[in-house]
Design a protein around this motif. Structure first.
Motif, PDB file in Angstrom:
ATOM      1  N   HIS A 181       0.834  -1.200   0.000  1.00 33.67           N
ATOM      2  CA  HIS A 181       0.000   0.000   0.000  1.00 33.67           C
ATOM      3  C   HIS A 181       0.876   1.261   0.000  1.00 33.67           C
ATOM      4  N   VAL A 182       1.890   1.258   0.853  1.00 33.24           N
ATOM      5  CA  VAL A 182       2.800   2.404   0.924  1.00 33.24           C
ATOM      6  C   VAL A 182       3.482   2.621  -0.419  1.00 33.24           C
ATOM      7  N   GLU A 183       3.963   1.544  -1.015  1.00 36.61           N
ATOM      8  CA  GLU A 183       4.665   1.648  -2.291  1.00 36.61           C
ATOM      9  C   GLU A 183       3.758   2.187  -3.392  1.00 36.61           C
ATOM     10  N   LYS A 184       2.494   1.784  -3.376  1.00 29.39           N
ATOM     11  CA  LYS A 184       1.582   2.162  -4.452  1.00 29.39           C
ATOM     12  C   LYS A 184       0.970   3.545  -4.270  1.00 29.39           C
ATOM     13  N   PHE A 185       0.689   3.921  -3.013  1.00 32.10           N
ATOM     14  CA  PHE A 185      -0.100   5.129  -2.790  1.00 32.10           C
ATOM     15  C   PHE A 185       0.589   6.242  -2.021  1.00 32.10           C
ATOM     16  N   SER A 186       1.574   5.916  -1.187  1.00 35.85           N
ATOM     17  CA  SER A 186       2.088   6.920  -0.259  1.00 35.85           C
ATOM     18  C   SER A 186       3.177   7.778  -0.873  1.00 35.85           C
ATOM     19  N   GLN A 187       3.137   9.069  -0.526  1.00 34.60           N
ATOM     20  CA  GLN A 187       4.183   9.968  -0.959  1.00 34.60           C
ATOM     21  C   GLN A 187       5.458   9.782  -0.132  1.00 34.60           C
ATOM     22  N   SER A 188       5.420   8.918   0.879  1.00 34.56           N
ATOM     23  CA  SER A 188       6.623   8.602   1.637  1.00 34.56           C
ATOM     24  C   SER A 188       7.504   7.594   0.913  1.00 34.56           C
ATOM     25  N   ASP A 190       9.945   6.373  -1.899  1.00 34.62           N
ATOM     26  CA  ASP A 190      10.919   6.928  -2.829  1.00 34.62           C
ATOM     27  C   ASP A 190      10.960   6.043  -4.072  1.00 34.62           C
ATOM     28  N   ASN A 191      10.414   6.554  -5.182  1.00 32.32           N
ATOM     29  CA  ASN A 191      10.343   5.764  -6.408  1.00 32.32           C
ATOM     30  C   ASN A 191      11.704   5.478  -7.026  1.00 32.32           C
ATOM     31  N   TYR A 192      12.683   6.302  -6.690  1.00 26.68           N
ATOM     32  CA  TYR A 192      14.012   6.100  -7.259  1.00 26.68           C
ATOM     33  C   TYR A 192      14.815   5.076  -6.461  1.00 26.68           C
ATOM     34  N   LYS A 193      14.767   5.176  -5.138  1.00 17.96           N
ATOM     35  CA  LYS A 193      15.514   4.251  -4.289  1.00 17.96           C
ATOM     36  C   LYS A 193      14.720   2.987  -3.958  1.00 17.96           C
ATOM     37  N   LYS A 194      13.425   2.979  -4.303  1.00 15.66           N
ATOM     38  CA  LYS A 194      12.564   1.835  -4.040  1.00 15.66           C
ATOM     39  C   LYS A 194      12.542   1.488  -2.553  1.00 15.66           C
ATOM     40  N   GLU A 195      12.311   2.511  -1.739  1.00 16.98           N
ATOM     41  CA  GLU A 195      12.238   2.328  -0.296  1.00 16.98           C
ATOM     42  C   GLU A 195      11.437   3.462   0.332  1.00 16.98           C
ATOM     43  N   ILE A 196      11.060   3.281   1.580  1.00 16.41           N
ATOM     44  CA  ILE A 196      10.374   4.336   2.322  1.00 16.41           C
ATOM     45  C   ILE A 196      11.395   5.385   2.728  1.00 16.41           C
ATOM     46  N   ARG A 197      11.063   6.645   2.528  1.00 10.32           N
ATOM     47  CA  ARG A 197      11.970   7.717   2.924  1.00 10.32           C
ATOM     48  C   ARG A 197      12.191   7.645   4.441  1.00 10.32           C
ATOM     49  N   PRO A 198      13.429   7.568   4.903  1.00  8.46           N
ATOM     50  CA  PRO A 198      13.717   7.337   6.323  1.00  8.46           C
ATOM     51  C   PRO A 198      13.117   8.372   7.268  1.00  8.46           C
ATOM     52  N   LYS A 199      13.051   9.630   6.839  1.00  9.41           N
ATOM     53  CA  LYS A 199      12.566  10.682   7.727  1.00  9.41           C
ATOM     54  C   LYS A 199      11.082  10.993   7.534  1.00  9.41           C
ATOM     55  N   SER A 200      10.402  10.208   6.723  1.00  6.25           N
ATOM     56  CA  SER A 200       8.968  10.421   6.525  1.00  6.25           C
ATOM     57  C   SER A 200       8.190   9.863   7.711  1.00  6.25           C
ATOM     58  N   ALA A 201       6.878  10.139   7.754  1.00  3.84           N
ATOM     59  CA  ALA A 201       6.040   9.612   8.830  1.00  3.84           C
ATOM     60  C   ALA A 201       6.083   8.088   8.850  1.00  3.84           C
ATOM     61  N   TRP A 202       6.040   7.482   7.663  1.00  2.00           N
ATOM     62  CA  TRP A 202       6.126   6.024   7.580  1.00  2.00           C
ATOM     63  C   TRP A 202       7.498   5.533   8.004  1.00  2.00           C
ATOM     64  N   GLY A 203       8.537   6.288   7.691  1.00  2.84           N
ATOM     65  CA  GLY A 203       9.883   5.871   8.025  1.00  2.84           C
ATOM     66  C   GLY A 203      10.200   5.975   9.496  1.00  2.84           C
ATOM     67  N   ASN A 205       7.699   6.228  12.042  1.00  2.00           N
ATOM     68  CA  ASN A 205       6.659   5.678  12.916  1.00  2.00           C
ATOM     69  C   ASN A 205       5.779   4.722  12.122  1.00  2.00           C
ATOM     70  N   PHE A 206       6.397   3.676  11.612  1.00  3.23           N
ATOM     71  CA  PHE A 206       5.713   2.781  10.687  1.00  3.23           C
ATOM     72  C   PHE A 206       4.484   2.129  11.305  1.00  3.23           C
ATOM     73  N   ASP A 207       4.613   1.582  12.496  1.00  6.53           N
ATOM     74  CA  ASP A 207       3.491   0.852  13.104  1.00  6.53           C
ATOM     75  C   ASP A 207       2.279   1.757  13.331  1.00  6.53           C
ATOM     76  N   ALA A 208       2.516   2.980  13.814  1.00  9.36           N
ATOM     77  CA  ALA A 208       1.400   3.905  14.058  1.00  9.36           C
ATOM     78  C   ALA A 208       0.710   4.279  12.757  1.00  9.36           C
ATOM     79  N   MET A 209       1.493   4.529  11.713  1.00  7.60           N
ATOM     80  CA  MET A 209       0.906   4.858  10.415  1.00  7.60           C
ATOM     81  C   MET A 209       0.149   3.671   9.840  1.00  7.60           C
ATOM     82  N   ALA A 210       0.663   2.461  10.062  1.00  4.22           N
ATOM     83  CA  ALA A 210      -0.002   1.266   9.558  1.00  4.22           C
ATOM     84  C   ALA A 210      -1.348   1.074  10.248  1.00  4.22           C
ATOM     85  N   ILE A 211      -1.384   1.266  11.568  1.00  2.00           N
ATOM     86  CA  ILE A 211      -2.639   1.120  12.307  1.00  2.00           C
ATOM     87  C   ILE A 211      -3.657   2.144  11.828  1.00  2.00           C
ATOM     88  N   LYS A 212      -3.209   3.395  11.623  1.00  2.00           N
ATOM     89  CA  LYS A 212      -4.122   4.418  11.125  1.00  2.00           C
ATOM     90  C   LYS A 212      -4.698   4.020   9.773  1.00  2.00           C
TER      91      LYS A 212
END
Length: 306
Positions: A181-188, A190-203, A205-212
């Motif tokens: 879901h994060v890869e497809k929809f979230s602006q967190s 990184d399409n170039y590095k193929k990973e979640i941006r470390p300083k983003s909300a997902w990066g 506080n992943f569990d809290a963002m996932a629960i939300k």
């Protein structure tokens, strides 16, 4: 007078206060108080202009949601529209959006009187979960596992639930599903590095963002008014804002960073727009913000002659 002070002065004008009282009845004073709290130390929001701020805030008032940050029900978030000119990003406009917090989502469905407790929780490997995708059923082999006192275990999924007429309604996402879901929809993402941006909300506080996210998906199907359903739908579109780098002539929107993580996901420091956004937030100017005639959606403020 900086822009925050200028907007505060307009909001406290007797003519504006009277208009708020006409529209919101007894909520008028608390509405202005909430806006004032929202504007404190938020120069970027003030730069959007009184019209856009009030228009977004009135949507929260119509849903009976508070804008006070501590309550976490709704947030008025400014987005800078930028254009890359000569290799540098320049702000061309500032928009304001209303975004729901998960407590606001819960309140909207609980206002029906049929929905009881709403909650979300991490599911650990030690819980021995088994999920039947066909029937949408989750079984927990070891519900007694407690991550606070037992041996560490890896998070493998997230469960959200609410009670409807004394019946528990559940929604379970595996961690793999959340990541997709994060890869497809979230602006967190990184399409170039193929990973979640470390300083983003997902990066950070992943569990809290996932629960939300799982709670939000669950509540889409809970009983609610048409107005509440539209608010959740609008919030979902706002949450999926595309910040993929674009051509130099295109306009990119960048959210302000000084809001709670669960309210908005932000582009990070590898994006040149972010640095400009942070600088703009700390800038003060002597000219007042845009007047009430700048936004056609604000018809109720026109003609006040202030």
């Amino acid at each position: 007078m900086n822009e925050v002070q200028a907007v505060q002065k307009q909001l406290n004008n007797p003519k504006v206060q009277e208009k708020f009282n006409q529209i919101l009845d007894k909520q008028g004073p608390s509405f202005v108080a909430g806006l004032s709290t929202l504007l404190n130390n938020n120069e970027l929001l003030a730069k959007a202009g009184t019209n856009k701020i009030v228009t977004a805030a009135l949507k929260a008032a119509a849903l009976d949601l508070s804008l006070l940050p501590d309550l976490g029900e709704a947030y008025v978030i400014p987005y800078e529209k930028k254009r890359k000119v000569g290799g540098k990003w320049e702000t061309v406009d500032i928009d304001v959006n209303l975004q729901l917090g998960y407590r606001g989502l819960i309140k909207l469905v609980q206002n029906t009187g049929r929905v009881g407790k709403v909650a979300g929780v991490e599911i650990y490997e030690a819980n021995q979960p088994k999920y039947n995708r066909i029937y949408g059923e989750l079984t927990i082999g070891n519900p007694e596992y407690d991550p606070d006192v037992d041996e560490p275990s890896e998070v493998v999924g997230y469960l959200a639930y609410y009670y409807l007429d004394d019946k528990r309604i559940e929604n379970y996402w595996s961690k793999k599903k959340v990541l997709k879901h994060v890869e497809k929809f979230s602006q967190s993402w990184d399409n170039y590095k193929k990973e979640i941006r470390p300083k983003s909300a997902w990066g950070t506080n992943f569990d809290a963002m996932a629960i939300k996210t799982v709670i939000k998906d669950l509540l889409k199907y809970a009983p609610k008014s048409q107005q509440a359903a539209e608010a959740i739908s609008n919030d979902d579109r706002s949450d999926r804002r595309d910040v993929t780098p674009v051509e130099q002539t295109a306009v990119e929107e960048t959210p302000v960073i000084n809001v709670p993580e669960e309210a908005v996901e932000t582009p990070q420091d590898n994006d040149p727009v972010t640095e400009t956004s942070q600088k703009a937030d700390a800038t003060t100017v002597d000219t007042p913000p845009k007047g009430f005639d700048d936004n056609a959606a604000d018809d109720f403020l026109k003609g006040l002659d202030i």
